[in-house]
Design an enzyme around this catalytic site. Sequence first.
Site, short mmCIF file in Angstrom:
data_model
loop_
_atom_site.label_atom_id
_atom_site.label_comp_id
_atom_site.label_asym_id
_atom_site.label_seq_id
_atom_site.Cartn_x
_atom_site.Cartn_y
_atom_site.Cartn_z
N PHE A 1 43.47 27.99 -52.94
CA PHE A 1 43.30 26.59 -52.58
C PHE A 1 44.45 26.21 -51.65
O PHE A 1 45.61 26.47 -51.96
CB PHE A 1 43.31 25.71 -53.82
CG PHE A 1 42.98 24.27 -53.52
CD1 PHE A 1 41.68 23.88 -53.30
CD2 PHE A 1 43.98 23.33 -53.46
CE1 PHE A 1 41.38 22.56 -53.00
CE2 PHE A 1 43.70 22.01 -53.18
CZ PHE A 1 42.39 21.62 -52.95
N VAL A 2 44.13 25.64 -50.49
CA VAL A 2 45.17 25.31 -49.51
C VAL A 2 45.15 23.83 -49.18
O VAL A 2 44.10 23.17 -49.22
CB VAL A 2 45.02 26.15 -48.22
CG1 VAL A 2 45.30 27.61 -48.49
CG2 VAL A 2 43.64 25.98 -47.62
N LYS B 1 36.59 15.07 -42.33
CA LYS B 1 37.94 14.58 -42.61
C LYS B 1 38.94 15.72 -42.69
O LYS B 1 40.07 15.58 -42.24
CB LYS B 1 37.96 13.78 -43.91
CG LYS B 1 37.20 12.49 -43.86
CD LYS B 1 37.33 11.72 -45.15
CE LYS B 1 36.77 12.51 -46.31
NZ LYS B 1 36.80 11.83 -47.59
N GLY B 2 38.54 16.84 -43.25
CA GLY B 2 39.45 17.95 -43.44
C GLY B 2 39.81 18.69 -42.17
O GLY B 2 40.78 19.44 -42.14
N LYS C 1 38.64 32.51 -45.26
CA LYS C 1 38.87 33.24 -46.51
C LYS C 1 37.93 34.44 -46.51
O LYS C 1 36.81 34.36 -46.96
CB LYS C 1 38.59 32.35 -47.72
CG LYS C 1 39.55 31.21 -47.88
CD LYS C 1 39.22 30.43 -49.14
CE LYS C 1 40.13 29.26 -49.31
NZ LYS C 1 39.84 28.54 -50.56
N ASP D 1 41.62 17.85 -46.51
CA ASP D 1 41.45 16.79 -47.51
C ASP D 1 41.20 17.37 -48.89
O ASP D 1 40.70 18.45 -49.06
CB ASP D 1 40.31 15.84 -47.11
CG ASP D 1 38.98 16.55 -46.92
OD1 ASP D 1 39.00 17.75 -46.60
OD2 ASP D 1 37.95 15.92 -47.09
N ASP E 1 34.70 29.82 -46.26
CA ASP E 1 34.86 30.76 -47.37
C ASP E 1 33.52 31.44 -47.63
O ASP E 1 33.32 32.59 -47.30
CB ASP E 1 35.46 30.13 -48.62
CG ASP E 1 34.86 28.79 -48.99
OD1 ASP E 1 33.70 28.53 -48.63
OD2 ASP E 1 35.55 28.02 -49.64
#
Length: 118
Positions: free
Chosen positions: A110-111, A2-3, A89, A117, A62
């Site tokens: 945090f983005v 989803k993201g 990251k 999502d 990350d």
Amino acid sequence: MKGSVIFLADLLRLIPIPLRLKVLSVSSYHGGLETSAIVSFAKHFLPDIFNHHVLLVDAIVDSQMTLKAITACILEKIASLRSYVLLHKKVKTQPGIQAKYVGFEIPDAFVLGYGLDY
């Protein structure tokens, strides 16, 4: 998935060769804002990719735990593997599997946005 769906759609428009799209639902975020040491996905839902060239696409890398977990399951079955991530990251990156293609390097923050999502 989803993201990274908006990123993936934009990326697919730029790839000039025939391809097949397979989607895995993978998560290392379990109810919080920080990645956990546990990567979960249904390994029995892995697509038939025997002897195929594979491009793994993800929104954010990350800790690299997601890439490592998927790679461990498919590496012996495929012809080649590359990965493309929108955001990397670099601060949290562990030695090991690296994304071949990176859209942007970002700080450890945090983005949101571009379909990411939460």
